[in-house]
Scaffold this motif. Structure first.
Motif, short mmCIF file in Angstrom:
data_model
loop_
_atom_site.label_atom_id
_atom_site.label_comp_id
_atom_site.label_asym_id
_atom_site.label_seq_id
_atom_site.Cartn_x
_atom_site.Cartn_y
_atom_site.Cartn_z
N ILE A 162 0.82 -1.21 0.00
CA ILE A 162 0.00 0.00 0.00
C ILE A 162 0.86 1.26 0.00
CG2 ILE A 162 -0.36 0.16 2.51
CD1 ILE A 162 -2.88 0.80 -0.42
N ALA A 163 2.02 1.24 0.64
CA ALA A 163 2.92 2.40 0.55
C ALA A 163 3.42 2.57 -0.88
CB ALA A 163 4.08 2.24 1.51
N TYR A 164 3.65 1.45 -1.55
CA TYR A 164 4.10 1.50 -2.95
C TYR A 164 3.04 2.13 -3.84
CZ TYR A 164 6.80 0.02 -7.03
OH TYR A 164 7.56 0.00 -8.17
N GLY A 165 1.77 2.09 -3.41
CA GLY A 165 0.71 2.73 -4.17
C GLY A 165 0.93 4.20 -4.38
N SER A 166 1.69 4.83 -3.49
CA SER A 166 2.05 6.24 -3.66
C SER A 166 3.43 6.41 -4.27
CB SER A 166 2.01 6.96 -2.30
OG SER A 166 2.49 8.28 -2.44
N ILE A 167 4.37 5.60 -3.83
CA ILE A 167 5.76 5.74 -4.28
C ILE A 167 5.90 5.47 -5.77
CG2 ILE A 167 8.10 4.79 -4.02
CD1 ILE A 167 7.30 4.15 -1.07
N ARG A 168 5.01 4.65 -6.35
CA ARG A 168 5.18 4.10 -7.69
C ARG A 168 4.96 5.11 -8.82
NH1 ARG A 168 0.41 3.20 -10.27
NH2 ARG A 168 -1.46 3.48 -9.02
N MET A 169 5.05 6.38 -8.58
CA MET A 169 4.80 7.39 -9.60
C MET A 169 6.08 7.71 -10.39
SD MET A 169 1.68 7.56 -9.18
CE MET A 169 0.67 6.80 -7.91
N GLU A 170 5.92 8.00 -11.66
CA GLU A 170 7.07 8.21 -12.54
C GLU A 170 8.01 9.33 -12.07
OE1 GLU A 170 8.07 6.55 -15.71
OE2 GLU A 170 6.99 5.07 -14.53
N PRO A 171 7.53 10.48 -11.60
CA PRO A 171 8.48 11.48 -11.09
C PRO A 171 9.33 10.96 -9.94
CG PRO A 171 6.31 12.45 -11.38
CD PRO A 171 6.14 10.97 -11.54
N VAL A 172 8.72 10.14 -9.08
CA VAL A 172 9.46 9.58 -7.94
C VAL A 172 10.54 8.62 -8.43
CG1 VAL A 172 9.27 8.22 -5.82
CG2 VAL A 172 7.46 9.84 -6.42
N PHE A 173 10.22 7.81 -9.45
CA PHE A 173 11.24 6.90 -10.00
C PHE A 173 12.43 7.69 -10.55
CE2 PHE A 173 7.81 3.48 -10.96
CZ PHE A 173 7.88 3.03 -9.65
N MET A 174 12.17 8.82 -11.21
CA MET A 174 13.27 9.63 -11.72
C MET A 174 14.10 10.20 -10.58
SD MET A 174 11.83 11.66 -15.08
CE MET A 174 10.05 11.52 -15.07
N ILE A 175 13.42 10.66 -9.55
CA ILE A 175 14.11 11.20 -8.37
C ILE A 175 15.00 10.12 -7.74
CG2 ILE A 175 13.74 11.96 -5.98
CD1 ILE A 175 11.10 13.30 -7.07
N LEU A 176 14.43 8.95 -7.51
CA LEU A 176 15.18 7.87 -6.85
C LEU A 176 16.28 7.32 -7.76
CD1 LEU A 176 12.32 5.97 -4.98
CD2 LEU A 176 13.87 7.73 -4.10
N GLY A 177 16.06 7.36 -9.08
CA GLY A 177 17.13 6.95 -10.00
C GLY A 177 18.35 7.84 -9.85
N GLN A 178 18.12 9.14 -9.78
CA GLN A 178 19.23 10.07 -9.60
C GLN A 178 19.90 9.87 -8.25
OE1 GLN A 178 18.19 14.24 -9.91
NE2 GLN A 178 20.31 14.92 -9.70
N SER A 179 19.12 9.70 -7.20
CA SER A 179 19.69 9.51 -5.87
C SER A 179 20.49 8.21 -5.77
CB SER A 179 18.59 9.54 -4.81
OG SER A 179 18.00 10.81 -4.74
N ALA A 180 19.97 7.15 -6.40
CA ALA A 180 20.69 5.87 -6.40
C ALA A 180 22.03 6.00 -7.09
CB ALA A 180 19.84 4.80 -7.10
N ALA A 181 22.06 6.72 -8.20
CA ALA A 181 23.31 6.92 -8.93
C ALA A 181 24.30 7.74 -8.12
CB ALA A 181 23.02 7.60 -10.26
#
Length: 553
Positions: free
Chosen positions: A500-519
């Motif tokens: 259910i938390a992933y229901g919010s996290i799973r948005m495309e802007p968030v994936f871009m944000i986390l991609g940059q942070s992971a890198a």
């Protein structure tokens, strides 16, 4: 996990055996970089850009030909929530789209002043922030390709991870390399899994979960089975019979209705929220392709939809969200729509061949749905006439019959990492440790099953929409595997989170944000010759803030 049919198991076994072959061969090539990114999503591109900006070598190994995942695959009506929490490269992406739509020649099928400028919470074209949140698929894909060209990113496309036991090499708890089905080996010091499915994460032996946890697992309210909970309009508001002969259980169930009981409220199960294609439709006569009749089309498959209309439902066009040039991002809406409920449970862990079957089945279902609404005499005439004004956009997805190249994988595997994001975290009720980005969208889960109630009528289950108290931070530990499982992998898409938390996290802007942070974390750990798990957070925080990431309110 759900027991699969003998046919499905056979297909999976054949695909698995086939994937062993390349690993026994001499490598076709050995390609090396400091950071290897597996995936072609929006997160993969932002991660690669960040690695390059920090002076390290990087390779994107993409199973997909087209970069950007859903961001370029039809999801143009961006699920953003509070846009102030979107920073860094993610914001740059939307700023570049703003610049694109400032050009007169970007408005091919309508004048700019004719576009209604409707967005989610703010205008689509936001002049004060110079951002564009609503866009056409081809425009988004071009932004990703511009990133590739400008940063001279190395991208290998149509490269699929060999998911056999010999497809990945680990030493001392770290990935040394992985092999693709082409026989190519990719070696790196750090790895990022930016896929929707989490295949590299799983191959590396990292713990994960598929399905909905029971509420008792993490002390949640909105996880697990949610019978008789209706928070959007995606349920049967009137009594509709699910039987071939209305009211007669002996006549058998209509297609797209499960015979299984839904389960106890709050209980965990293997089910995941429904997938669909986000369709780009056009109502311009010169840019409209009539809805095609799919192979094997059977109008009886959509009898339940006809009964929904018979019951008076008339919300067909509520999710024909306008994007520029007289097009839409058309999403699921209502009790029987584009969400192909209950037909994706085995997708996350399925073989490539089985996944291909699931994707094709989703395409046939959704094409049949459109064809039914445009052509079947059971449809109300006034609705059908309006449906016929629409068609697939002729100038989108031109190499795929104008059909999106990316199925909306709303949820697949979810890592069980250093920190698990839970319901309370995603509702803004807690202070999470070591934030590396933010989210703000509602806990948004689509239906997971369609079943027969005890009174003999049909109902959907699983659709949740609970808004957070305020934007929330996402913990660094949620993109980190436990160090003993893998000490050089980061996972910005299949993050460590409850369903259910992933229901919010799973948005495309968030994936871009986390991609940059992971890198960023990968490069800093590489420079310090330590694992990402041992990276001092203060060092990471300074780098993220310097790159204009938003970490807290």
């Amino acid at each position: 996990m759900k027991t699969r049919s003998a046919l499905t198991l056979l297909a999976g076994l054949l695909a698995t055996f086939a994937s062993f072959t390349p690993s026994k061969q001499k490598p076709l090539a050995v390609r090396k970089a400091d950071v290897i990114i597996y995936g072609g999503t929006s997160a993969a591109v932002t991660a690669a850009v960040q690695v390059k900006k920090m002076g390290k070598t990087v390779i994107i190994v993409s199973p997909d030909k087209h970069l950007g995942g859903l961001s370029s695959g039809g999801l143009g009506f961006t699920d953003t929530g509070n846009k102030e929490v979107i920073g860094g490269l993610a914001r740059q992406f939307y700023q570049r789209l703003y610049q694109h739509y400032q050009k007169p020649d970007s408005w091919t099928w309508q004048k700019r002043e004719e576009y209604g400028n409707k967005g989610q919470g703010t205008p689509a074209l936001d002049g004060s922030n110079r951002t564009m949140w609503i866009f056409e698929p081809h425009a988004a894909e071009q932004v990703f390709e511009d990133f590739v060209q400008e940063y001279k990113l190395t991208v290998y496309r149509n490269e699929w991870l060999d998911r056999s036991p010999n497809g990945i090499t680990k030493k001392d708890g770290k990935i040394q390399s992985f092999r693709t089905l082409s026989g190519t080996v990719y070696q790196g010091a750090m790895f990022i899994d930016a896929t929707y499915e989490g295949d590299l994460m799983a191959a590396a032996g990292v713990s994960y979960h598929v399905g909905r946890e029971a509420n008792q697992v993490y002390g949640e309210t909105w996880n697990g089975v949610q019978t008789e909970v209706f928070q959007h309009g995606h349920y049967f508001k009137a009594n509709v019979s699910p039987y071939n002969v209305p009211g007669d259980p002996q006549s058998g169930l209509l297609p797209e209705v499960s015979a299984d009981p839904p389960g106890a409220k709050g209980a965990g199960d293997h089910k995941i929220q429904a997938y669909c294609f986000r369709l780009c439709l056009s109502n311009h006569p010169d840019n409209r392709v009539p809805f095609p009749k799919p192979e094997g089309y059977d109008p009886a498959r959509y009898e339940l939809l006809a009964r929904v209309f018979d019951a008076g439902w008339r919300e067909t066009f509520q999710k024909f969200d306008p994007i520029p040039n007289r097009k839409t991002d058309t999403n699921n809406h209502g009790p029987f729509s584009s969400d192909y409920i209950g037909k994706n449970y085995d997708y996350p862990e399925a073989s490539y061949e089985r996944r291909k079957q699931i994707i094709q089945d989703h395409e046939r279902y959704q094409k049949g749905l459109l064809y039914f609404m445009a052509n079947d005499p059971r449809m109300p005439k006034e609705v059908q006439e309006k449906v016929k004004e629409w068609g697939l956009a002729r100038d989108e997805f031109t190499d795929n019959g104008n059909w999106p190249h990316q199925l909306y994988i709303r949820e697949a595997r979810r890592m069980k990492g250093v920190f698990v994001m839970k319901e309370a975290d995603a509702l803004g009720k807690t202070v999470v440790p070591d934030p590396v980005g933010m989210g703000s969208y509602a806990l948004d889960a689509h239906n997971s099953q369609r079943y027969v109630k005890s009174d003999g009528f049909v109902q959907n289950e699983g659709d949740i929409g609970v808004h957070p108290d305020k934007p929330y931070s996402i913990a660094y530990g949620s993109i980190l595997p436990k160090e003993e499982e893998c000490g050089n992998l980061l996972v910005p898409v299949c993050v460590s989170s409850s369903h259910i938390a992933y229901g919010s996290i799973r948005m495309e802007p968030v994936f871009m944000i986390l991609g940059q942070s992971a890198a960023t974390a990968a490069v800093l750990a590489l420079n310090s010759k330590i694992s990402p798990q041992r990276l001092p957070y203060q060092k990471l925080k300074e780098a993220l803030l310097n790159d204009k990431q938003r970490l807290t309110l």
